[in-house]
Write a protein that holds these residues in place. Sequence first.
Motif, PDB file in Angstrom:
ATOM      1  N   SER A   1       1.869  -7.235   9.259  1.00 37.49           N
ATOM      2  CA  SER A   1       2.710  -7.701   8.140  1.00 37.49           C
ATOM      3  C   SER A   1       2.207  -7.118   6.827  1.00 37.49           C
ATOM      4  N   PHE A   2       2.161  -5.810   6.758  1.00 37.49           N
ATOM      5  CA  PHE A   2       1.673  -5.114   5.568  1.00 37.49           C
ATOM      6  C   PHE A   2       2.590  -5.373   4.370  1.00 37.49           C
ATOM      7  N   SER A   3       1.964  -5.496   3.184  1.00 39.74           N
ATOM      8  CA  SER A   3       2.729  -5.634   1.949  1.00 39.74           C
ATOM      9  C   SER A   3       2.049  -4.847   0.843  1.00 39.74           C
ATOM     10  N   PHE A   4       2.834  -4.087   0.121  1.00 40.79           N
ATOM     11  CA  PHE A   4       2.332  -3.300  -1.018  1.00 40.79           C
ATOM     12  C   PHE A   4       2.604  -4.117  -2.268  1.00 40.79           C
ATOM     13  N   ARG A   5       1.614  -4.918  -2.661  1.00 36.06           N
ATOM     14  CA  ARG A   5       1.802  -5.825  -3.786  1.00 36.06           C
ATOM     15  C   ARG A   5       0.496  -5.951  -4.567  1.00 36.06           C
ATOM     16  N   GLY A   6       0.597  -6.584  -5.726  1.00 35.42           N
ATOM     17  CA  GLY A   6      -0.601  -6.825  -6.522  1.00 35.42           C
ATOM     18  C   GLY A   6      -1.007  -5.622  -7.354  1.00 35.42           C
ATOM     19  N   LEU A   7      -2.284  -5.570  -7.722  1.00 34.64           N
ATOM     20  CA  LEU A   7      -2.806  -4.561  -8.639  1.00 34.64           C
ATOM     21  C   LEU A   7      -2.625  -3.138  -8.123  1.00 34.64           C
ATOM     22  N   ILE A   8      -2.733  -2.950  -6.807  1.00 33.19           N
ATOM     23  CA  ILE A   8      -2.660  -1.605  -6.238  1.00 33.19           C
ATOM     24  C   ILE A   8      -1.320  -0.928  -6.521  1.00 33.19           C
ATOM     25  N   ARG A   9      -0.262  -1.718  -6.792  1.00 37.49           N
ATOM     26  CA  ARG A   9       1.043  -1.129  -7.084  1.00 37.49           C
ATOM     27  C   ARG A   9       1.022  -0.281  -8.345  1.00 37.49           C
ATOM     28  N   HIS A  10       0.030  -0.507  -9.224  1.00 40.90           N
ATOM     29  CA  HIS A  10      -0.085   0.275 -10.447  1.00 40.90           C
ATOM     30  C   HIS A  10      -0.862   1.580 -10.226  1.00 40.90           C
ATOM     31  N   PHE A  11      -1.337   1.788  -9.004  1.00 43.21           N
ATOM     32  CA  PHE A  11      -2.111   2.992  -8.682  1.00 43.21           C
ATOM     33  C   PHE A  11      -1.537   3.630  -7.424  1.00 43.21           C
ATOM     34  N   THR A  12      -0.263   3.997  -7.505  1.00 44.24           N
ATOM     35  CA  THR A  12       0.436   4.535  -6.333  1.00 44.24           C
ATOM     36  C   THR A  12      -0.224   5.787  -5.753  1.00 44.24           C
ATOM     37  N   PRO A  13      -0.665   6.756  -6.570  1.00 43.88           N
ATOM     38  CA  PRO A  13      -1.340   7.930  -5.985  1.00 43.88           C
ATOM     39  C   PRO A  13      -2.563   7.547  -5.154  1.00 43.88           C
ATOM     40  N   LEU A  14      -3.339   6.575  -5.632  1.00 40.84           N
ATOM     41  CA  LEU A  14      -4.502   6.109  -4.873  1.00 40.84           C
ATOM     42  C   LEU A  14      -4.053   5.462  -3.570  1.00 40.84           C
ATOM     43  N   ALA A  15      -2.986   4.663  -3.647  1.00 40.69           N
ATOM     44  CA  ALA A  15      -2.477   4.003  -2.444  1.00 40.69           C
ATOM     45  C   ALA A  15      -2.000   5.028  -1.417  1.00 40.69           C
ATOM     46  N   ARG A  16      -1.326   6.068  -1.882  1.00 35.49           N
ATOM     47  CA  ARG A  16      -0.853   7.117  -0.965  1.00 35.49           C
ATOM     48  C   ARG A  16      -2.032   7.807  -0.282  1.00 35.49           C
ATOM     49  N   PHE A  17      -3.110   8.009  -1.030  1.00 34.42           N
ATOM     50  CA  PHE A  17      -4.307   8.648  -0.469  1.00 34.42           C
ATOM     51  C   PHE A  17      -4.939   7.746   0.587  1.00 34.42           C
ATOM     52  N   ILE A  18      -5.050   6.456   0.284  1.00 35.55           N
ATOM     53  CA  ILE A  18      -5.648   5.506   1.223  1.00 35.55           C
ATOM     54  C   ILE A  18      -4.830   5.433   2.511  1.00 35.55           C
ATOM     55  N   MET A  19      -3.509   5.460   2.380  1.00 29.44           N
ATOM     56  CA  MET A  19      -2.642   5.306   3.547  1.00 29.44           C
ATOM     57  C   MET A  19      -2.776   6.466   4.533  1.00 29.44           C
ATOM     58  N   LYS A  20      -3.337   7.591   4.081  1.00 28.82           N
ATOM     59  CA  LYS A  20      -3.537   8.722   5.004  1.00 28.82           C
ATOM     60  C   LYS A  20      -4.515   8.367   6.110  1.00 28.82           C
ATOM     61  N   GLY A  21      -5.374   7.377   5.851  1.00 27.13           N
ATOM     62  CA  GLY A  21      -6.345   6.969   6.859  1.00 27.13           C
ATOM     63  C   GLY A  21      -5.879   5.829   7.735  1.00 27.13           C
ATOM     64  N   ILE A  22      -4.646   5.384   7.552  1.00 30.68           N
ATOM     65  CA  ILE A  22      -4.103   4.271   8.330  1.00 30.68           C
ATOM     66  C   ILE A  22      -3.281   4.807   9.502  1.00 30.68           C
ATOM     67  N   SER A  23      -3.581   4.335  10.692  1.00 27.84           N
ATOM     68  CA  SER A  23      -2.842   4.805  11.864  1.00 27.84           C
ATOM     69  C   SER A  23      -1.431   4.244  11.897  1.00 27.84           C
ATOM     70  N   HIS A  24      -1.305   2.926  11.646  1.00 26.82           N
ATOM     71  CA  HIS A  24       0.007   2.306  11.784  1.00 26.82           C
ATOM     72  C   HIS A  24       0.050   0.997  11.008  1.00 26.82           C
ATOM     73  N   ILE A  25       1.195   0.707  10.415  1.00 29.78           N
ATOM     74  CA  ILE A  25       1.425  -0.583   9.769  1.00 29.78           C
ATOM     75  C   ILE A  25       2.758  -1.153  10.255  1.00 29.78           C
ATOM     76  N   THR A  26       2.871  -2.481  10.177  1.00 30.40           N
ATOM     77  CA  THR A  26       4.142  -3.127  10.471  1.00 30.40           C
ATOM     78  C   THR A  26       4.611  -3.877   9.235  1.00 30.40           C
ATOM     79  N   VAL A  27       5.913  -3.975   9.076  1.00 24.13           N
ATOM     80  CA  VAL A  27       6.516  -4.728   7.977  1.00 24.13           C
ATOM     81  C   VAL A  27       7.544  -5.688   8.559  1.00 24.13           C
ATOM     82  N   THR A  28       7.922  -6.680   7.761  1.00 20.55           N
ATOM     83  CA  THR A  28       8.801  -7.736   8.283  1.00 20.55           C
ATOM     84  C   THR A  28      10.191  -7.730   7.676  1.00 20.55           C
ATOM     85  N   THR A  29      10.492  -6.744   6.806  1.00 22.75           N
ATOM     86  CA  THR A  29      11.841  -6.640   6.250  1.00 22.75           C
ATOM     87  C   THR A  29      12.344  -5.204   6.358  1.00 22.75           C
ATOM     88  N   GLY A  30      13.667  -5.074   6.489  1.00 21.78           N
ATOM     89  CA  GLY A  30      14.260  -3.752   6.610  1.00 21.78           C
ATOM     90  C   GLY A  30      14.061  -2.902   5.372  1.00 21.78           C
TER      91      GLY A  30
END
Length: 247
Positions: A1-30
């Motif tokens: 149940s991944f969610s992109f919220r909080g302070l990290i939303r203000h650092f999208t380039p950093l978040a994109r870099f971090i996500m390169k190390g994630i194998s898989h995420i699930t979300v609960t909304t279309g």
Amino acid sequence: SFSFRGLIRHFTPLARFIMKGISHITVTTGFEYKYYQEVLGLSSNQISLCLLGGYDVKKTKKSGSFSRNDRFILTAGRSYRDYSTLTKAVNGMDLKVVLIARRFNLSGVSIPENVEFIDFIPLEDLMQMVEQSQFMVVPLQQVPHAAGDIHLILAMSANKAVIATRTPSSETYVIPGETGILIDPGDDQAMRQAIQYLWGNPDEAARMGNNARKLYESHHSMNAFAHRVRNLLETVYLRGRDNLSIS
């Protein structure tokens, strides 16, 4: 149940870099399924939509502490709630609203006389209140991520129609005109009209509630949810195993 919220939303380039190390995420909304692919640069193989399930209100033992006989509408929850719009909508109406939340949710909100506030209660007691209500209202803030899912599913399991703010969660879990009514964010007049309509038309509220229960049984019971999770885990595992074999 991944969610992109909080302070990290203000650092999208950093978040994109971090996500390169994630194998898989699930979300609960279309909405999130498509949104995170665009914002976080995810491939379709890195993300899956897995609709939530919830406990069956009808099969859960209740304490009886909150048993009541009056006719009321229920609204509940603490995360990303818009109780300001709700209280404006019901102010002066000839009906009772029970609001279950935390006190910080009502900071700066004027509570009308027809709204009864109840602080945090155990989940089993909340389920009892859901069952006894005429229908539920889930007022939400306009956010690009999941919020209110659990309460939307609780309403379904209890045969209750729901009025909700149009957000990623409500658009995923509510079928407008069939299991509930969706209104635009911050529109207290539209919310007022929707509440008046279901309050004055209990047969219509019951029809939507019955449809909601059928949707719960087919898609959002814990059994249906468990099957989805199992299938998802098998898919991710097999994909990972095949990738390791290739490398």
